[in-house]
Write a protein that holds these residues in place. Sequence first.
Motif, PDB file in Angstrom:
ATOM      1  N   PHE A  75       0.883  -1.310  -0.012  1.00 35.35           N
ATOM      2  CA  PHE A  75      -0.137   0.220   0.011  1.00 35.35           C
ATOM      3  C   PHE A  75       1.084   1.513   0.179  1.00 35.35           C
ATOM      4  O   PHE A  75       0.475   2.560  -0.181  1.00 35.35           O
ATOM      5  CB  PHE A  75      -0.964  -0.070   1.253  1.00 35.35           C
ATOM      6  CG  PHE A  75      -1.932  -0.382   1.029  1.00 35.35           C
ATOM      7  CD1 PHE A  75      -3.515  -1.115   0.542  1.00 35.35           C
ATOM      8  CD2 PHE A  75      -1.975  -2.348   1.635  1.00 35.35           C
ATOM      9  CE1 PHE A  75      -4.263  -1.429   0.403  1.00 35.35           C
ATOM     10  CE2 PHE A  75      -2.867  -3.208   1.444  1.00 35.35           C
ATOM     11  CZ  PHE A  75      -4.241  -2.852   0.210  1.00 35.35           C
ATOM     12  N   GLN A  76       2.218   1.230   1.061  1.00 37.38           N
ATOM     13  CA  GLN A  76       3.091   1.918   0.352  1.00 37.38           C
ATOM     14  C   GLN A  76       3.616   2.784  -0.865  1.00 37.38           C
ATOM     15  O   GLN A  76       4.032   3.785  -1.586  1.00 37.38           O
ATOM     16  CB  GLN A  76       4.677   1.837   1.265  1.00 37.38           C
ATOM     17  CG  GLN A  76       4.207   1.742   2.434  1.00 37.38           C
ATOM     18  CD  GLN A  76       3.666   2.659   3.469  1.00 37.38           C
ATOM     19  OE1 GLN A  76       3.943   4.099   3.368  1.00 37.38           O
ATOM     20  NE2 GLN A  76       2.302   2.406   4.135  1.00 37.38           N
ATOM     21  N   SER A  77       3.088   2.008  -2.191  1.00 34.19           N
ATOM     22  CA  SER A  77       3.391   2.123  -3.540  1.00 34.19           C
ATOM     23  C   SER A  77       2.475   2.906  -4.040  1.00 34.19           C
ATOM     24  O   SER A  77       2.192   3.735  -5.245  1.00 34.19           O
ATOM     25  CB  SER A  77       3.556   0.527  -4.133  1.00 34.19           C
ATOM     26  OG  SER A  77       4.839   0.323  -3.802  1.00 34.19           O
ATOM     27  N   LEU A  78       0.697   3.023  -3.018  1.00 34.13           N
ATOM     28  CA  LEU A  78      -0.119   3.540  -3.865  1.00 34.13           C
ATOM     29  C   LEU A  78       0.162   4.740  -4.271  1.00 34.13           C
ATOM     30  O   LEU A  78      -0.028   6.005  -5.843  1.00 34.13           O
ATOM     31  CB  LEU A  78      -1.093   3.308  -3.132  1.00 34.13           C
ATOM     32  CG  LEU A  78      -1.628   2.058  -3.158  1.00 34.13           C
ATOM     33  CD1 LEU A  78      -3.097   1.864  -2.112  1.00 34.13           C
ATOM     34  CD2 LEU A  78      -2.451   1.573  -4.493  1.00 34.13           C
ATOM     35  N   ASN A  79       0.846   5.464  -3.118  1.00 37.35           N
ATOM     36  CA  ASN A  79       0.866   7.094  -3.540  1.00 37.35           C
ATOM     37  C   ASN A  79       2.177   7.552  -4.466  1.00 37.35           C
ATOM     38  O   ASN A  79       1.513   8.703  -5.221  1.00 37.35           O
ATOM     39  CB  ASN A  79       1.930   7.669  -1.940  1.00 37.35           C
ATOM     40  CG  ASN A  79       2.053   9.345  -1.674  1.00 37.35           C
ATOM     41  OD1 ASN A  79       2.418   9.816  -2.101  1.00 37.35           O
ATOM     42  ND2 ASN A  79       0.827  10.142  -1.238  1.00 37.35           N
ATOM     43  N   PRO A  80       3.455   6.525  -3.913  1.00 41.25           N
ATOM     44  CA  PRO A  80       4.452   7.364  -5.563  1.00 41.25           C
ATOM     45  C   PRO A  80       3.210   7.383  -7.015  1.00 41.25           C
ATOM     46  O   PRO A  80       3.992   7.109  -7.748  1.00 41.25           O
ATOM     47  CB  PRO A  80       4.750   6.830  -5.149  1.00 41.25           C
ATOM     48  CG  PRO A  80       4.602   6.073  -3.890  1.00 41.25           C
ATOM     49  CD  PRO A  80       3.636   6.478  -3.174  1.00 41.25           C
ATOM     50  N   LEU A  81       2.032   5.965  -6.519  1.00 41.87           N
ATOM     51  CA  LEU A  81       2.275   5.483  -8.046  1.00 41.87           C
ATOM     52  C   LEU A  81       1.227   6.074  -8.594  1.00 41.87           C
ATOM     53  O   LEU A  81       1.631   6.308 -10.050  1.00 41.87           O
ATOM     54  CB  LEU A  81       1.362   3.991  -8.219  1.00 41.87           C
ATOM     55  CG  LEU A  81       0.624   3.618  -8.972  1.00 41.87           C
ATOM     56  CD1 LEU A  81       1.308   3.113 -10.823  1.00 41.87           C
ATOM     57  CD2 LEU A  81      -0.556   2.723  -9.191  1.00 41.87           C
ATOM     58  N   PHE A  82       0.761   6.964  -7.972  1.00 37.56           N
ATOM     59  CA  PHE A  82      -0.627   7.692  -7.944  1.00 37.56           C
ATOM     60  C   PHE A  82       0.195   9.576  -8.489  1.00 37.56           C
ATOM     61  O   PHE A  82      -0.665  10.388 -10.075  1.00 37.56           O
ATOM     62  CB  PHE A  82      -1.879   8.029  -7.211  1.00 37.56           C
ATOM     63  CG  PHE A  82      -2.638   7.133  -6.993  1.00 37.56           C
ATOM     64  CD1 PHE A  82      -3.259   6.557  -8.172  1.00 37.56           C
ATOM     65  CD2 PHE A  82      -2.858   6.850  -5.837  1.00 37.56           C
ATOM     66  CE1 PHE A  82      -4.153   5.336  -8.007  1.00 37.56           C
ATOM     67  CE2 PHE A  82      -3.982   5.702  -5.581  1.00 37.56           C
ATOM     68  CZ  PHE A  82      -4.488   5.381  -6.962  1.00 37.56           C
ATOM     69  N   ILE A  83       1.209   9.723  -8.079  1.00 26.47           N
ATOM     70  CA  ILE A  83       2.194  10.878  -8.574  1.00 26.47           C
ATOM     71  C   ILE A  83       2.939  10.826  -9.935  1.00 26.47           C
ATOM     72  O   ILE A  83       3.085  11.426 -10.514  1.00 26.47           O
ATOM     73  CB  ILE A  83       3.266  11.016  -7.426  1.00 26.47           C
ATOM     74  CG1 ILE A  83       2.172  11.845  -6.131  1.00 26.47           C
ATOM     75  CG2 ILE A  83       3.996  12.036  -8.019  1.00 26.47           C
ATOM     76  CD1 ILE A  83       2.777  12.174  -4.711  1.00 26.47           C
ATOM     77  N   ILE A  84       3.122   9.670 -10.156  1.00 30.83           N
ATOM     78  CA  ILE A  84       3.737   9.081 -11.289  1.00 30.83           C
ATOM     79  C   ILE A  84       3.299   9.413 -12.711  1.00 30.83           C
ATOM     80  O   ILE A  84       3.509  10.117 -13.019  1.00 30.83           O
ATOM     81  CB  ILE A  84       4.599   7.946 -11.778  1.00 30.83           C
ATOM     82  CG1 ILE A  84       5.738   7.543 -10.581  1.00 30.83           C
ATOM     83  CG2 ILE A  84       5.093   7.576 -12.449  1.00 30.83           C
ATOM     84  CD1 ILE A  84       5.793   5.769  -9.969  1.00 30.83           C
ATOM     85  N   THR A  85       1.508   8.387 -11.895  1.00 32.49           N
ATOM     86  CA  THR A  85       0.512   8.842 -13.294  1.00 32.49           C
ATOM     87  C   THR A  85       0.375  10.653 -13.503  1.00 32.49           C
ATOM     88  O   THR A  85      -0.198  10.256 -14.853  1.00 32.49           O
ATOM     89  CB  THR A  85      -0.527   7.865 -12.547  1.00 32.49           C
ATOM     90  OG1 THR A  85      -0.126   6.584 -12.340  1.00 32.49           O
ATOM     91  CG2 THR A  85      -1.718   8.674 -13.731  1.00 32.49           C
ATOM     92  N   LEU A  86       0.544  11.207 -12.232  1.00 36.31           N
ATOM     93  CA  LEU A  86       0.051  12.500 -12.072  1.00 36.31           C
ATOM     94  C   LEU A  86       0.063  13.362 -12.726  1.00 36.31           C
ATOM     95  O   LEU A  86       0.043  14.674 -12.988  1.00 36.31           O
ATOM     96  CB  LEU A  86      -1.805  12.274 -10.834  1.00 36.31           C
ATOM     97  CG  LEU A  86      -2.300  11.854 -11.246  1.00 36.31           C
ATOM     98  CD1 LEU A  86      -3.137  12.316  -9.756  1.00 36.31           C
ATOM     99  CD2 LEU A  86      -3.685  11.358 -12.193  1.00 36.31           C
TER     100      LEU A  86
END
Length: 496
Positions: free
Chosen positions: A337-348
């Motif tokens: 779940f700690q990957s969710l924050n950076p994943l969404f930032i990479i996307t957005l």
Amino acid sequence: MSNITKEKIVESVPQNGFFGHPKGLFTLFFTEFWERFSYYGMRAILVFFMYYEVTKGGLGFPEELALAIMSIYGSLVYMSGIIGGWLADRIFGTSKAVFYGGVLIMLGHIVLAIPGNATLFFVSMILIVLGTGLLKPNVSSMVGDIYSEQDNRRDSGFSIFYMGINLGGFLSPLVVGTVGMNNFHLGFSLAAIGMFIGLVVYVITRKKNLGLAGTVVVNPLSKEEKKKVFTIIGAGIVVIGILVAISIPLGILTFDTFIKLVGVLGILIPTLYFVFMYRSPKTTAVERSRIIAYIPLFIASIMFWAIQEQGSTILANYADKRTQLEFAGLHISPAWFQSLNPLFIITLAPLFAWMWVKLGNRQPSIPQKFSLGLLFAGLSFLIILLPAYFGGADSLVNPLWLVLSYFVVVIGELCLSPVGLSATTKLAPAAFSAQTMSLWFLSNAAAQAINAQIVKFYTPETEMMYFGVIGGAALVLSLLLFILSPKIQGYMKGVK
């Protein structure tokens, strides 16, 4: 102070070569990528390492204590940035600070990788805290150095740099988290390797790509000042060592008192720093006005990070204890779940970078972007209280609720964090450039120091009130900041 001007520094950096940005952005992007891979990989498993039983490879700390230590550790990481910024501004420049910091971080992770006891754990924490304090604010400050103040690519460049941070933050919980949840020390070893790679990239490319950026000591100490400062530092270390050696056996210095002490320092240090910079004879009248404008932004940043940083404490615990980890035929590691924050930032992040450039002069002002950041942060906490409202505190929660909460707070983060980095380089007094970047990170330190005091109020039974009060406070502050935005913009004296 060196006679090398800001213009000469910018001219020394090749201005085209990395997605239409200066070549130096490549070096700083990948240095920070590997440093964040190292840091976030370690952090993804750290809280579990602390409160998992010794038989499961952990330290066996009480859960509430582990959450508080996690917040205090995060606070000290950012608080130490003041030391790193001061050393860069007064002694050896930002370029050397980044290198020395990376070495200390790598050593800290190596110590964590050694199976041992709580003593080794705290030694590693000290090394990582000091290393991150040297590296983190100074690598961000160097991004500002490679652009002229009039360069319209500046905000976009910080957004790209911020994407590099989060690319490392996305991959590391998946790699280090997956390995580390089976063997904590092997996971910490991977974090150490990540920092080593970052150091290699930095050393090999910095001379060619960064030119003079980071080599200038903007406010150097005189020989007399150096002697006085080093004497004070040495005496301070001895006094602190004696006090610690006496107070621990007497039961005066405990985890609880230390947590309270850091909470006080988290608020006191930035307050004193604002007063010091404002009253300094090296600060001009225009710079004083910009400092006043920076204060409400700083307060808003504290509120934002108080919510965002609970993703590695309260929400990590929520993922481990309250969330369905068997989903769609897949076993989900709570570290993922700690990957969710950076994943969404990479996307957005590319979308936001493009949007600010496309809007040009029509984009929201800096204070308005901060108010949007607070709005979405507050909403993210209101979202996560809904599962308990609908299903009660005893039932396991569908993981998609956590996914949605992380997604919403990321929208707020992209409105506030890269904009805050850019605004800090613009509003900083010239004599305190690196130190002001350290001050920006102190907003995160203050937020986590506050979090260390309040995490004890969280339980599955109180989670609706916990998330509701904090989320509601963020919404109120967001509205207030939006109303005051024109006034704050006026104090910025031309900075947009």
